[in-house]
Design an enzyme around this catalytic site. Structure first.
Site, PDB file in Angstrom:
ATOM      1  CD  GLU A  58      -2.969   0.927   0.024  1.00  0.00           C
ATOM      2  OE1 GLU A  58      -3.156   1.919  -0.717  1.00  0.00           O
ATOM      3  OE2 GLU A  58      -3.548  -0.169  -0.148  1.00  0.00           O
ATOM      4  CD  GLU A  65      -2.998   5.483  -6.044  1.00  0.00           C
ATOM      5  OE1 GLU A  65      -3.233   6.222  -5.068  1.00  0.00           O
ATOM      6  OE2 GLU A  65      -3.724   4.538  -6.374  1.00  0.00           O
TER       7      GLU A  65
END
Length: 147
Positions: A58, A65
Site C-alpha cells: 500500500e 500514485e
C-alpha cells in the site's frame, strides 16, 4: 534516507489513504484475535510477514500514485497503467492475505475460545464493540477540502 523520512512516508500514507487506514485496523484486529488461537512461532511469523507485505504494498502504491500525479494531472494511458498495476499488486497481496487469514483463523477451537472469552468478559466485549465503531470513523477519515 533516514528513519525519519521513512516514518514520514508511512504517516503520510495513513493520513491520506483510506485503504492504508483499513489495513492498519485489520492488522490490529488480526493481532488481537490471534491470541485466542494456538499459533506456533512460525504461524506468527507468517501472520506478521503477511501484514507487513500488504502494508508495504500500500505504501508503494501510494508512492507510485503520488509520483504519477506529480508528473501529470492530465490523462495518459501509461500513467493509468502504472497506477492500475500498483493497485493490482495491493489487491493480489490482500486476496492472498485473506486466504492466509482463513487458513490460520479457520480453527473452530480458536473461534470458540474467542467467543467464550468475550461472553464471559462483557467489559472486553464492550471495548471490542466500541473499538469497532471508532475504527469505522478512523478508516473513513475526515473530508479534505480538495475532495
Amino acid at each position: 534516507m533516514t528513519f525519519l523520512h521513512a516514518l514520514c512516508g508511512i504517516i503520510h500514507c495513513i493520513k491520506n489513504e483510506r485503504n492504508m487506514r483499513f489495513h492498519t485496523v485489520a492488522a490490529l484486529y488480526v493481532l488481537v484475535f490471534a491470541r485466542f488461537f494456538d499459533f506456533t512461532r512460525e504461524k506468527y511469523v507468517l501472520l506478521l510477514l503477511t501484514i507487513g507485505s500488504v502494508m508495504a504494498a500500500e505504501v508503494f502504491n501510494t508512492a507510485i500514485e503520488e509520483l504519477c500525479d506529480r508528473v501529470s494531472k492530465e490523462y495518459h494511458p501509461l500513467i493509468k497503467y502504472a497506477k492500475d498495476c500498483a493497485a493490482g499488486a495491493v489487491l493480489v497481496l490482500a486476496v492472498f492475505a485473506a486466504v492466509i487469514g482463513v487458513i490460520l483463523f479457520g480453527s473452530m477451537d480458536g473461534i470458540m475460545t474467542m467467543y467464550r472469552f468475550y461472553v464471559s468478559h462483557p467489559l472486553h466485549a464492550a471495548g471490542l464493540l466500541l473499538s469497532a465503531v471508532l475504527s469505522v470513523f478512523y478508516v473513513k477519515g475526515r473530508k479534505h477540502s480538495h475532495e
